[in-house]
Write a protein that holds these residues in place. Structure first.
Motif, PDB file in Angstrom:
ATOM      1  N   PRO A 222       0.826  -1.213   0.000  1.00 23.30           N
ATOM      2  CA  PRO A 222       0.000   0.000   0.000  1.00 23.30           C
ATOM      3  C   PRO A 222       0.861   1.264   0.000  1.00 23.30           C
ATOM      4  O   PRO A 222       2.076   1.199   0.230  1.00 23.30           O
ATOM      5  N   PRO A 223       0.243   2.425  -0.207  1.00 26.14           N
ATOM      6  CA  PRO A 223       0.986   3.691  -0.149  1.00 26.14           C
ATOM      7  C   PRO A 223       1.675   3.873   1.202  1.00 26.14           C
ATOM      8  O   PRO A 223       1.145   3.481   2.239  1.00 26.14           O
ATOM      9  N   ARG A 224       2.852   4.469   1.167  1.00 24.35           N
ATOM     10  CA  ARG A 224       3.674   4.649   2.361  1.00 24.35           C
ATOM     11  C   ARG A 224       3.838   6.128   2.688  1.00 24.35           C
ATOM     12  O   ARG A 224       3.422   6.993   1.925  1.00 24.35           O
ATOM     13  N   ASN A 225       4.475   6.407   3.814  1.00 27.20           N
ATOM     14  CA  ASN A 225       4.807   7.776   4.194  1.00 27.20           C
ATOM     15  C   ASN A 225       6.329   7.931   4.211  1.00 27.20           C
ATOM     16  O   ASN A 225       7.060   6.981   3.943  1.00 27.20           O
TER      17      ASN A 225
ATOM     18  N   GLY B 143      13.943   1.876  10.606  1.00 22.42           N
ATOM     19  CA  GLY B 143      13.541   0.888   9.609  1.00 22.42           C
ATOM     20  C   GLY B 143      12.044   0.871   9.375  1.00 22.42           C
ATOM     21  O   GLY B 143      11.372   1.893   9.451  1.00 22.42           O
ATOM     22  N   VAL B 144      11.535  -0.308   9.114  1.00 22.72           N
ATOM     23  CA  VAL B 144      10.170  -0.458   8.634  1.00 22.72           C
ATOM     24  C   VAL B 144       9.564  -1.749   9.189  1.00 22.72           C
ATOM     25  O   VAL B 144      10.288  -2.697   9.472  1.00 22.72           O
ATOM     26  N   SER B 145       8.314  -1.799   9.368  1.00 25.87           N
ATOM     27  CA  SER B 145       7.409  -0.673   9.327  1.00 25.87           C
ATOM     28  C   SER B 145       7.138  -0.180  10.740  1.00 25.87           C
ATOM     29  O   SER B 145       7.159  -0.958  11.685  1.00 25.87           O
TER      30      SER B 145
ATOM     31  N   VAL C 165      13.859   6.414  15.872  1.00 24.66           N
ATOM     32  CA  VAL C 165      14.120   7.606  15.059  1.00 24.66           C
ATOM     33  C   VAL C 165      12.943   7.814  14.106  1.00 24.66           C
ATOM     34  O   VAL C 165      12.792   7.096  13.116  1.00 24.66           O
ATOM     35  N   ALA C 166      12.106   8.813  14.431  1.00 28.00           N
ATOM     36  CA  ALA C 166      10.825   9.011  13.747  1.00 28.00           C
ATOM     37  C   ALA C 166      10.960   9.175  12.243  1.00 28.00           C
ATOM     38  O   ALA C 166      10.187   8.595  11.475  1.00 28.00           O
ATOM     39  N   ASP C 167      11.942   9.964  11.796  1.00 27.80           N
ATOM     40  CA  ASP C 167      12.069  10.217  10.362  1.00 27.80           C
ATOM     41  C   ASP C 167      12.998   9.223   9.671  1.00 27.80           C
ATOM     42  O   ASP C 167      13.316   9.359   8.494  1.00 27.80           O
ATOM     43  N   ALA C 168      13.398   8.181  10.389  1.00 25.00           N
ATOM     44  CA  ALA C 168      14.167   7.077   9.809  1.00 25.00           C
ATOM     45  C   ALA C 168      13.348   5.797   9.870  1.00 25.00           C
ATOM     46  O   ALA C 168      13.881   4.696   9.912  1.00 25.00           O
ATOM     47  N   CYS C 169      12.028   5.968   9.911  1.00 27.03           N
ATOM     48  CA  CYS C 169      11.075   4.859   9.869  1.00 27.03           C
ATOM     49  C   CYS C 169       9.964   5.249   8.892  1.00 27.03           C
ATOM     50  O   CYS C 169       9.737   6.430   8.642  1.00 27.03           O
ATOM     51  N   PHE C 170       9.267   4.254   8.381  1.00 23.20           N
ATOM     52  CA  PHE C 170       8.081   4.527   7.572  1.00 23.20           C
ATOM     53  C   PHE C 170       7.124   3.359   7.679  1.00 23.20           C
ATOM     54  O   PHE C 170       7.467   2.291   8.185  1.00 23.20           O
ATOM     55  N   THR C 171       5.901   3.599   7.213  1.00 23.53           N
ATOM     56  CA  THR C 171       4.894   2.541   7.236  1.00 23.53           C
ATOM     57  C   THR C 171       3.936   2.739   6.073  1.00 23.53           C
ATOM     58  O   THR C 171       4.199   3.541   5.171  1.00 23.53           O
ATOM     59  N   PHE C 172       2.829   2.011   6.104  1.00 22.28           N
ATOM     60  CA  PHE C 172       1.888   1.960   4.984  1.00 22.28           C
ATOM     61  C   PHE C 172       0.481   2.275   5.476  1.00 22.28           C
ATOM     62  O   PHE C 172       0.155   2.061   6.637  1.00 22.28           O
ATOM     63  N   GLU C 173      -0.365   2.754   4.569  1.00 24.11           N
ATOM     64  CA  GLU C 173      -1.749   3.013   4.961  1.00 24.11           C
ATOM     65  C   GLU C 173      -2.421   1.708   5.378  1.00 24.11           C
ATOM     66  O   GLU C 173      -2.039   0.624   4.933  1.00 24.11           O
ATOM     67  N   LYS C 174      -3.434   1.843   6.261  1.00 23.03           N
ATOM     68  CA  LYS C 174      -4.061   0.646   6.829  1.00 23.03           C
ATOM     69  C   LYS C 174      -5.446   1.007   7.343  1.00 23.03           C
ATOM     70  O   LYS C 174      -5.663   2.122   7.832  1.00 23.03           O
TER      71      LYS C 174
END
Length: 193
Positions: A21-24, A111-113, A135-144
């Motif tokens: 899915p789309p990520r941030n 890292g992820v997610s 580290v908030a800006d060194a992680c990402f995730t996906f819509e859910k």
């Protein structure tokens, strides 16, 4: 200075799969790379975590490209690699023992997610008594979709996961804040980790 391990979670080729899915946070990889370089330069320990799925249809199933580390995050020969089958990098991996054997009590997680493997690993780290930073800006995730069926953006999911962790299991910092604090600098005794 106390040794601090950088734990980079699931930065594998499968994270670029068009089926996800789309990520941030499209800048997350650049921030992870900055942390990676700073830790290596300081001679501090880096732990690369890789998800090995038990599901043959997963982008992380053994024997296909998705399970491989992304080129910019390939571990060096002396760096520790953890292979996990569940989101939490501490479960059935020996990671806790590896850290204790080296006197490492401080962890930085990227890292992820964010709401899955990062959150699961950071919760356990905090519960085990490790001084943990996510580290908030060194992680990402996906819509859910939430439990009520409402589709939440990747940024909403990301921010809620960070809120779950901050002050309870870990401190949440930005890449800039973390590097300013100097957590990756080599200790005065020049410990070889």
């Amino acid at each position: 200075m106390t040794p601090t391990a950088l734990i980079i979670i699931d930065m594998q080729k499968g994270m670029h799969s068009p089926s996800l899915p789309p990520r941030n946070n499209t800048g997350a990889e650049d921030n992870i790379a900055r942390l990676h370089a700073a830790w290596r330069q300081a001679g501090q320990p880096v732990v690369s975590v890789r998800h090995i799925s038990r599901s043959p249809s997963s982008v992380f199933a053994p024997g296909q490209q998705g399970v491989e580390f992304q080129a910019r995050f390939i571990p060096l020969a002396h760096e520790h690699v953890v292979e996990k089958n569940v989101p939490d990098a501490f479960v059935n991996t020996g990671l806790e023992r590896w850290l204790h054997a080296r006197g490492i009590r401080r962890l930085v997680v990227a890292g992820v997610s964010t709401n899955n493997s990062v959150e699961a690993t950071a919760r356990t780290a905090g519960n085990l008594g490790f001084e943990t930073v996510v580290v908030a800006d060194a992680c990402f995730t996906f819509e859910k979709r939430d439990f009520g069926g409402t589709l939440r953006s990747a940024e909403e999911v990301h921010l809620m996961a960070l809120a779950n962790l901050d002050g309870e299991y870990a401190r949440v910092l930005s890449t800039e804040q973390l590097l300013r604090e100097g957590l990756c600098e080599r200790g005065a005794a020049g410990q070889d980790l």
